[in-house]
Design an enzyme around this catalytic site. Structure first.
Site, short mmCIF file in Angstrom:
data_model
loop_
_atom_site.label_atom_id
_atom_site.label_comp_id
_atom_site.label_asym_id
_atom_site.label_seq_id
_atom_site.Cartn_x
_atom_site.Cartn_y
_atom_site.Cartn_z
N GLY A 90 0.83 -1.22 0.00
CA GLY A 90 0.00 0.00 0.00
C GLY A 90 0.85 1.25 0.00
O GLY A 90 0.41 2.31 -0.48
N GLU B 38 1.57 1.86 -3.52
CA GLU B 38 0.30 2.23 -4.17
C GLU B 38 -0.07 3.69 -3.86
O GLU B 38 -0.53 4.42 -4.74
CB GLU B 38 -0.79 1.25 -3.75
CG GLU B 38 -0.59 -0.14 -4.35
CD GLU B 38 -1.46 -1.19 -3.72
OE1 GLU B 38 -2.25 -1.81 -4.47
OE2 GLU B 38 -1.39 -1.38 -2.49
N1 T1G Z 1 1.89 -4.24 9.09
C1 T1G Z 1 1.99 -4.42 10.43
N2 T1G Z 1 3.18 -4.56 11.09
C2 T1G Z 1 4.28 -4.49 10.35
C3 T1G Z 1 4.25 -4.30 8.94
C4 T1G Z 1 2.98 -4.16 8.31
N3 T1G Z 1 2.86 -3.96 7.00
N4 T1G Z 1 5.53 -4.30 8.49
C5 T1G Z 1 6.31 -4.46 9.58
N5 T1G Z 1 5.58 -4.58 10.69
C6 T1G Z 1 6.08 -4.74 12.06
C7 T1G Z 1 6.74 -6.10 12.30
O1 T1G Z 1 5.79 -7.07 12.66
C8 T1G Z 1 7.71 -5.78 13.43
O2 T1G Z 1 6.97 -5.75 14.61
C9 T1G Z 1 8.15 -4.35 13.12
O3 T1G Z 1 7.12 -3.81 12.25
C10 T1G Z 1 9.46 -4.26 12.40
O4 T1G Z 1 9.41 -5.11 11.27
C11 T1G Z 1 -3.15 -2.49 0.38
C12 T1G Z 1 -2.83 -5.15 0.99
C13 T1G Z 1 9.33 -3.23 6.04
C14 T1G Z 1 11.05 -4.71 5.12
O5 T1G Z 1 4.34 -6.93 3.17
O6 T1G Z 1 8.62 -6.64 4.85
O7 T1G Z 1 -0.02 -3.22 1.73
O8 T1G Z 1 8.03 -7.64 15.73
O9 T1G Z 1 11.15 -6.76 12.05
O10 T1G Z 1 13.51 -6.31 9.30
O11 T1G Z 1 -2.19 -3.55 -1.43
O12 T1G Z 1 8.87 -5.35 8.01
O13 T1G Z 1 8.81 -5.32 16.22
O14 T1G Z 1 6.51 -6.06 16.96
O15 T1G Z 1 10.25 -6.85 9.72
O16 T1G Z 1 13.53 -3.79 9.32
C15 T1G Z 1 2.51 -5.11 2.31
C16 T1G Z 1 5.95 -6.08 5.38
C17 T1G Z 1 1.39 -5.17 3.29
C18 T1G Z 1 5.84 -5.35 4.10
C19 T1G Z 1 11.18 -3.93 7.51
N6 T1G Z 1 3.75 -4.80 3.01
N7 T1G Z 1 7.10 -5.64 6.18
O17 T1G Z 1 11.93 -5.04 7.87
O18 T1G Z 1 11.70 -4.94 10.42
S1 T1G Z 1 -0.11 -5.64 2.48
C20 T1G Z 1 4.58 -5.77 3.38
C21 T1G Z 1 8.36 -6.00 5.83
C22 T1G Z 1 -0.57 -4.25 1.60
C23 T1G Z 1 -1.98 -3.21 -0.14
C24 T1G Z 1 -1.66 -4.45 0.59
C25 T1G Z 1 9.44 -5.60 6.78
C26 T1G Z 1 10.22 -4.34 6.33
P1 T1G Z 1 7.62 -6.23 15.93
P2 T1G Z 1 10.65 -6.04 10.87
P3 T1G Z 1 12.78 -5.03 9.25
#
Ligand code: T1G
Length: 712
Positions: free
Chosen positions: A113, A116
């Site tokens: 997102g 997006e």
């Molecule tokens: N939502 C909720 N929590 C998230 C999050 C997210 N998108 N991304 C990270 N966290 C939390 C994670 O659980 C951790 O929490 C902390 O942040 C640090 O993350 C509408 C439908 C960005 C590359 O798939 O790939 O958008 O354990 O340990 O190694 O079309 O986080 O500390 O409590 O991973 O530095 C699409 C997911 C969503 C990216 C950073 N986005 N995130 O990595 O830290 S769907 C993703 C990552 C969407 C749209 C659709 C990685 C990172 P805690 P981390 P990091």
């Protein structure tokens, strides 16, 4: 409290540009109220006479890392999903209609997102170190906020298909070349973005991405690209559905107008987000992060920085472990008993790097730099300066104890002493070192420089600092560390014994080697149990069985098939000897079924008085998955795993368990524990008392519970 009042989104005007900052740590996820606050801030800026343009930027280390993944848990019905997505689409169209140039300023990650939102802005500028991506398929979903409609309009269908089906981010420079990003900013991002925005305002320029047609004009080749990638996915997706849905949505972008394509995306998103595949992959997203939380090792436990390492044993595992350290930039000593063994190990390491270079995934310069970090030695010289030693000698207790006595004497008193044993008692090994508090298991998975899992085995005396350092080191090596207890085979191999027991017995009862392997690859595994053993080596399993026999133990209760031992006695160790469970033409890794193996199985079945029968694939999956879940329940109730999610993370990252199934414990929950228990009881009737339901399974099944703690 609104997102604005909560300070998650704030705005101010600088030099006639409205700057909207998203500040929702740690990754500026589009949590509750944040999308609304962004669009309200843009509307206000459009009405603000003191602003000629607008910049959207993230506070902290990153732009927006996507929707808040937690919110998807609240979506229970298709209608809810359709409504929510429609609202997001409407919001982004309004953003795109902003009356002043709207520029997204990207650093860190613009994912899902986040990208997006950026693509709904009129322009995107980024620092060179940033990356952008649509990783939604890793969550079993597809972009749901117009990404499948706007991305192809910016970079063309091919790259959009690649990004939305493999989910990997692309660097800002490549995104710039491809047309996703309009400018790379050197130096201060905000300053660069302000300059860029003002220039657009001065030129009276605004560009709505949804109006762009050039990159999608050639519909025929675009649709052909969709067909081609579907053919590839049919081989690589291993049963996951989301990548195919992403292709369908992008195809809609090529064959329909923007609004119709968006509606198609919204429908496909709804199918995905409510699927068990997505629930499984979202479970793993959080389980992989939760694995680093250890109840008795607080987050602020000091972790020792690892700047110099040593590996003892230059065999397959030792060599791979040395590569993992060198790849992470850590200088590593690689020791073996004699020069010959060392040269053999180094030759394998060099061959591995040369193959990576030949595939264009590494430059020759990078290979030489990395190889230079590996210092071969036949002595313990230099061990006095290392932070950690990893022992990777043969899986033999006496040999390991001897090695630990030696390394205990030549390393600093606070160095970490790790063993790569995959089954042996860490406490017994630790005692030999003279300082058990510094000893821990670091069980890598073959190939150690590739597999993401590090099974961290804590001993009775292992200090919390050593555990905390191991978890931090796992991240430094690009791996996922899972802390487990010290029992035979720990979590990974202990449960694997039940997986293999059922595979062997199913073979004796009438299923063929290739039928069993095909059933598991159909389930989503990259390779079945027999193909995997041919890669790892039938001799490795034989040595472990001999070690156990000498201790009067077996790896799993129940009938012990001797078919693998008979293959060992025939010198059939697998790929390395050209024959194992399969035959291999010289120099080829193609598995050729060998009726000889099925004949041996039939003989052993007769010896055990087993009547052979036709076995359906469903039974193969049910028995193997039930055996895994039942033993997993024992591992949990005995406290050798902290939570069921850890077991799932171990199996997905250590043994290629399909991510879209969530792992053996999640899969059991998805089947339903009463059903799993019923199967254990049925097999007990059919096959014998060795099928004993785990007390935890019985308890949860009777209470309507699940392994993951949420109600069934
Ligand atoms: N939502 C909720 N929590 C998230 C999050 C997210 N998108 N991304 C990270 N966290 C939390 C994670 O659980 C951790 O929490 C902390 O942040 C640090 O993350 C509408 C439908 C960005 C590359 O798939 O790939 O958008 O354990 O340990 O190694 O079309 O986080 O500390 O409590 O991973 O530095 C699409 C997911 C969503 C990216 C950073 N986005 N995130 O990595 O830290 S769907 C993703 C990552 C969407 C749209 C659709 C990685 C990172 P805690 P981390 P990091």
């Amino acid at each position: 409290m609104t997102a604005v009042s909560a300070g998650l989104v704030r705005s101010d005007v600088r030099d006639r540009v409205a700057v909207i900052t998203i500040d929702n740590p740690p990754v500026n996820a589009l949590g509750a109220g944040v999308p609304e606050a962004i669009s309200e801030s843009v509307e206000r800026a459009c009405d603000d006479p003191s602003a000629d343009a607008i910049v959207l930027i993230g506070a902290g280390t990153t732009f927006i890392a996507g929707a808040d993944i937690n919110v998807f848990r609240q979506l229970k019905t298709r209608e809810q999903s359709l409504e929510r997505s429609q609202a997001v689409h409407t919001r982004l169209k309004k953003l795109e209609d902003a009356s002043k140039p709207l520029v997204a300023a990207i650093h860190g990650h613009a994912l899902g997102g986040g990208l997006e939102f950026a693509m709904a802005c009129h322009y995107r500028v980024a620092v060179a170190s940033a990356n952008v991506g649509q990783p939604e398929v890793h969550l079993g979903i597809i972009p749901g906020a117009g990404g499948t409609q706007r991305l192809p309009r910016l970079c063309g269908p091919s790259l959009a298909l690649e990004m939305c089906t493999d989910g990997k981010p692309v660097g800002a420079c490549r995104a710039h070349e491809a047309g996703i990003v309009d400018a790379i900013v050197d130096g201060d991002l905000l300053a660069g973005a302000l300059t860029f925005a003002k220039a657009r305002a001065a030129a009276g320029e605004r560009r709505r991405t949804r109006d762009l047609q050039d990159r999608i004009a050639d519909r025929e080749s675009g649709v052909a690209a969709c067909r081609a990638i579907r053919a590839t996915l049919a081989r690589t997706a291993r049963g996951a559905r989301a990548p195919f849905a992403a292709v369908d949505a992008i195809e809609a972008c090529l064959t329909m107008d923007f609004d119709a394509g968006s509606r198609r995306e919204i429908e496909l998103f709804a199918d995905c987000v409510l699927s068990i595949e997505s629930k499984a992959m979202r479970h793993l997203f959080f389980a992989e992060r939760e694995a680093s939380r250890i109840p008795d090792v607080p987050k602020d436990t000091p972790a020792r920085p690892i700047t110099r390492a040593a590996v003892v044993g230059a065999g397959t595992m030792g060599g791979g472990i040395a590569m993992a350290y060198a790849n992470a930039g850590i200088p590593v000593l690689l020791k073996d008993v004699d020069q010959q063994a060392l040269d053999r190990g180094l030759a394998v390491i060099r061959r591995n790097y040369e193959s990576t270079v030949s595939k264009g995934r590494m430059t020759p310069e990078a290979m030489n730099r990395t190889l230079a970090r590996i210092t071969p030695t036949t002595s313990y010289e230099g061990f006095a300066d290392v932070d950690i030693v990893v022992e990777a000698v043969f899986e033999n207790m006496d040999l390991k104890k001897g090695t630990f006595a030696e390394i205990g004497a030549v390393t600093p008193s606070d160095a970490i002493l790790a063993s790569n044993t995959s089954t042996l008692d860490i406490d017994e090994i630790a005692a030999a070192s003279g300082r058990p508090a510094q000893v821990i298991g670091h069980h890598f998975f073959s190939p150690a420089n590739v597999m993401k899992l590090l099974e961290i085995v804590r001993g009775r005396d292992t200090r919390p600092e050593v555990i905390a350092s191991s978890l931090k080191l796992a991240k430094q090596l690009g791996k996922i560390g899972v802390v487990v207890g010290n029992c035979f085979g720990f979590v990974a191999n202990r449960m694997l014994a039940y997986y293999m027991r059922e595979a062997y017995l199913l073979l004796e009862e009438g299923a063929s080697v290739s039928q069993i392997d095909t059933a598991l690859t159909g389930f989503g595994y990259p390779v079945g149990p027999f193909g995997m053993q041919d890669i790892a080596g039938i001799d490795v399993g034989w040595r472990i069985r001999q070690h156990l026999k000498s201790a009067g133990k077996t790896r799993a209760e129940g009938p012990q098939s001797v078919v693998p031992d008979r293959l060992y006695e025939m010198g059939r160790y697998g790929q390395k000897t050209g024959a194992g469970w399969y035959r291999y033409e010289s120099g080829s890794r193609t598995r050729i079924p060998d009726p000889l193996v099925d004949a041996v199985a039939a003989e052993e079945a007769a010896n055990r008085g087993v009547t052979r029968r036709t076995i359906p694939d469903e039974e193969i999956i049910a028995r193997i998955m039930t055996a895994l879940a039942n033993e997993g329940a024992r591992v949990l109730e005995e406290g050798f795993a902290i939570r069921a999610g850890d077991i799932d993370v171990v199996y997905v990252n250590g043994f290629g368990y399909p991510r879209h199934r969530g792992g053996p414990m999640f899969y059991a929950d998805s089947v339903g524990l009463p059903e799993v228990l019923a199967r254990v009881k049925e097999y007990r009737q059919q096959f014998g008392d060795y099928w004993q339901p785990a007390p935890l399974l019985e308890k949860l099944a009777s209470e309507g519970g699940t392994f993951h703690g949420d109600a069934a």
